[in-house]
Design a protein around this motif. Sequence first.
Motif, mmCIF file in Angstrom:
data_model
loop_
_atom_site.group_PDB
_atom_site.id
_atom_site.type_symbol
_atom_site.label_atom_id
_atom_site.label_comp_id
_atom_site.label_asym_id
_atom_site.label_seq_id
_atom_site.Cartn_x
_atom_site.Cartn_y
_atom_site.Cartn_z
ATOM 1 N N ALA A 71 2.533 3.470 8.268
ATOM 2 C CA ALA A 71 3.258 2.119 8.023
ATOM 3 C C ALA A 71 4.539 1.966 7.596
ATOM 4 O O ALA A 71 5.188 0.904 7.283
ATOM 5 C CB ALA A 71 2.302 1.457 6.800
ATOM 6 N N LEU A 72 5.126 3.279 7.551
ATOM 7 C CA LEU A 72 6.362 3.079 6.694
ATOM 8 C C LEU A 72 7.748 3.039 8.061
ATOM 9 O O LEU A 72 7.461 3.381 9.060
ATOM 10 C CB LEU A 72 6.877 4.346 6.280
ATOM 11 C CG LEU A 72 6.116 4.854 4.977
ATOM 12 C CD1 LEU A 72 6.372 6.355 4.629
ATOM 13 C CD2 LEU A 72 6.492 3.875 3.894
ATOM 14 N N LYS A 73 8.709 2.103 7.666
ATOM 15 C CA LYS A 73 9.726 1.992 8.706
ATOM 16 C C LYS A 73 10.392 3.190 9.164
ATOM 17 O O LYS A 73 10.615 3.051 10.268
ATOM 18 C CB LYS A 73 10.630 1.112 7.916
ATOM 19 C CG LYS A 73 10.311 -0.418 7.677
ATOM 20 C CD LYS A 73 11.347 -1.336 7.182
ATOM 21 C CE LYS A 73 10.801 -2.713 6.472
ATOM 22 N NZ LYS A 73 11.982 -3.357 5.843
ATOM 23 N N ALA A 105 -4.246 1.030 -2.300
ATOM 24 C CA ALA A 105 -3.406 0.668 -3.637
ATOM 25 C C ALA A 105 -2.772 1.667 -4.400
ATOM 26 O O ALA A 105 -1.730 1.354 -5.110
ATOM 27 C CB ALA A 105 -4.452 0.190 -4.567
ATOM 28 N N LEU A 106 -3.075 3.092 -3.960
ATOM 29 C CA LEU A 106 -2.432 4.116 -4.810
ATOM 30 C C LEU A 106 -1.347 4.634 -3.821
ATOM 31 O O LEU A 106 -0.622 5.385 -4.542
ATOM 32 C CB LEU A 106 -3.636 5.024 -4.998
ATOM 33 C CG LEU A 106 -4.654 4.938 -5.811
ATOM 34 C CD1 LEU A 106 -5.781 5.814 -5.925
ATOM 35 C CD2 LEU A 106 -4.086 4.311 -7.098
ATOM 36 N N TYR A 107 -1.265 4.021 -2.715
ATOM 37 C CA TYR A 107 -0.210 4.572 -1.803
ATOM 38 C C TYR A 107 1.170 4.467 -2.247
ATOM 39 O O TYR A 107 1.886 5.552 -2.421
ATOM 40 C CB TYR A 107 -0.208 3.997 -0.263
ATOM 41 C CG TYR A 107 0.638 4.915 0.553
ATOM 42 C CD1 TYR A 107 0.535 6.319 1.051
ATOM 43 C CD2 TYR A 107 1.813 4.093 0.985
ATOM 44 C CE1 TYR A 107 1.529 6.684 1.873
ATOM 45 C CE2 TYR A 107 2.637 4.539 1.588
ATOM 46 C CZ TYR A 107 2.540 5.834 2.277
ATOM 47 O OH TYR A 107 3.419 6.467 3.023
ATOM 48 N N LEU A 108 1.573 3.292 -2.401
ATOM 49 C CA LEU A 108 2.808 3.048 -2.677
ATOM 50 C C LEU A 108 3.375 3.519 -4.092
ATOM 51 O O LEU A 108 4.727 4.444 -4.230
ATOM 52 C CB LEU A 108 3.305 1.540 -2.561
ATOM 53 C CG LEU A 108 3.277 0.825 -1.290
ATOM 54 C CD1 LEU A 108 3.481 -0.569 -1.496
ATOM 55 C CD2 LEU A 108 4.292 1.481 -0.434
ATOM 56 N N GLY A 112 6.458 6.929 -4.093
ATOM 57 C CA GLY A 112 7.703 6.581 -4.287
ATOM 58 C C GLY A 112 8.245 5.486 -3.355
ATOM 59 O O GLY A 112 9.618 5.375 -3.370
ATOM 60 N N LYS A 113 7.512 4.879 -2.683
ATOM 61 C CA LYS A 113 7.689 3.992 -1.759
ATOM 62 C C LYS A 113 7.406 2.404 -2.266
ATOM 63 O O LYS A 113 6.667 2.401 -3.230
ATOM 64 C CB LYS A 113 7.160 4.175 -0.251
ATOM 65 C CG LYS A 113 7.264 5.147 0.204
ATOM 66 C CD LYS A 113 8.842 5.387 0.716
ATOM 67 C CE LYS A 113 8.795 6.692 1.503
ATOM 68 N NZ LYS A 113 10.222 7.082 1.835
ATOM 69 N N THR A 114 8.066 1.488 -1.742
ATOM 70 C CA THR A 114 7.772 -0.069 -1.999
ATOM 71 C C THR A 114 7.160 -0.647 -0.777
ATOM 72 O O THR A 114 7.207 -0.273 0.254
ATOM 73 C CB THR A 114 8.869 -0.729 -2.922
ATOM 74 O OG1 THR A 114 10.165 -0.936 -1.942
ATOM 75 C CG2 THR A 114 9.753 0.285 -3.852
ATOM 76 N N ALA A 115 6.840 -1.696 -1.070
ATOM 77 C CA ALA A 115 6.325 -2.780 -0.186
ATOM 78 C C ALA A 115 7.553 -2.891 0.933
ATOM 79 O O ALA A 115 7.334 -3.323 2.295
ATOM 80 C CB ALA A 115 5.726 -4.034 -0.544
ATOM 81 N N ALA A 116 8.736 -3.006 0.484
ATOM 82 C CA ALA A 116 9.728 -3.090 1.533
ATOM 83 C C ALA A 116 9.963 -2.271 2.357
ATOM 84 O O ALA A 116 10.578 -2.158 3.403
ATOM 85 C CB ALA A 116 11.158 -3.219 0.636
ATOM 86 N N ASP A 117 9.426 -0.746 2.100
ATOM 87 C CA ASP A 117 9.481 0.130 3.011
ATOM 88 C C ASP A 117 8.511 -0.025 4.201
ATOM 89 O O ASP A 117 8.581 0.978 5.014
ATOM 90 C CB ASP A 117 9.192 1.548 2.238
ATOM 91 C CG ASP A 117 10.296 1.735 1.339
ATOM 92 O OD1 ASP A 117 11.509 1.685 1.588
ATOM 93 O OD2 ASP A 117 9.966 1.988 -0.031
ATOM 94 N N LEU A 118 7.496 -0.914 4.165
ATOM 95 C CA LEU A 118 6.477 -0.919 5.219
ATOM 96 C C LEU A 118 6.940 -1.738 6.218
ATOM 97 O O LEU A 118 7.883 -2.696 6.189
ATOM 98 C CB LEU A 118 5.324 -1.563 4.434
ATOM 99 C CG LEU A 118 4.674 -0.924 3.468
ATOM 100 C CD1 LEU A 118 3.611 -1.733 2.703
ATOM 101 C CD2 LEU A 118 4.065 0.370 3.617
ATOM 102 N N ILE A 119 6.492 -1.355 7.467
ATOM 103 C CA ILE A 119 6.705 -2.289 8.794
ATOM 104 C C ILE A 119 6.061 -3.792 8.531
ATOM 105 O O ILE A 119 5.188 -3.727 7.506
ATOM 106 C CB ILE A 119 6.141 -1.820 10.090
ATOM 107 C CG1 ILE A 119 4.650 -1.467 9.677
ATOM 108 C CG2 ILE A 119 6.990 -0.221 10.160
ATOM 109 C CD1 ILE A 119 4.037 -0.969 11.133
ATOM 110 N N ALA A 120 6.650 -4.807 9.171
ATOM 111 C CA ALA A 120 5.894 -5.984 8.950
ATOM 112 C C ALA A 120 4.631 -6.176 9.547
ATOM 113 O O ALA A 120 4.273 -5.476 10.331
ATOM 114 C CB ALA A 120 6.822 -7.126 9.872
#
Length: 144
Positions: A71-73, A105-108, A112-120
Amino acid sequence: MRQIAVAVVMILANALSLGPALASEDRETLFVVVTSPEPQTQGMAMVLSTQAVRQGAAVELLLCGPGGDLALKDAPQTVLKPRGATPQGMLMQLIEMGVQPQVCALYLPNSGKTAADLIAGVGVAKPPAIAAGLLKDDTRLFTF
């Protein structure tokens, strides 16, 4: 006679508008959990999820651990034969089909990632909602 005809038309129109809603409530749910770092395994999870959607199932997709990397950009892209598709590309097709994948819920916080790092189109799972979905009678669980 006209009143009866109008009543019949209204009843039929109402029944037809409820048809899709009733059908969607009666659909089986395929709950797919992807934890594997292997592109072929991730790809097969996406292929089977796509087929399930096409055959009328509701698909819930949870990406955890290395599976969340899909799911990461900036996810690494491995092109898979025979169609030349990547697991993330197939994930994006599922999103276009209406599936709403979520990272666990534990992934981000642990990557060390945030929701902003996820694809749309990818959200963050809420454990109570995930548990409720898993406990439904018509849910089938697949893990990859």
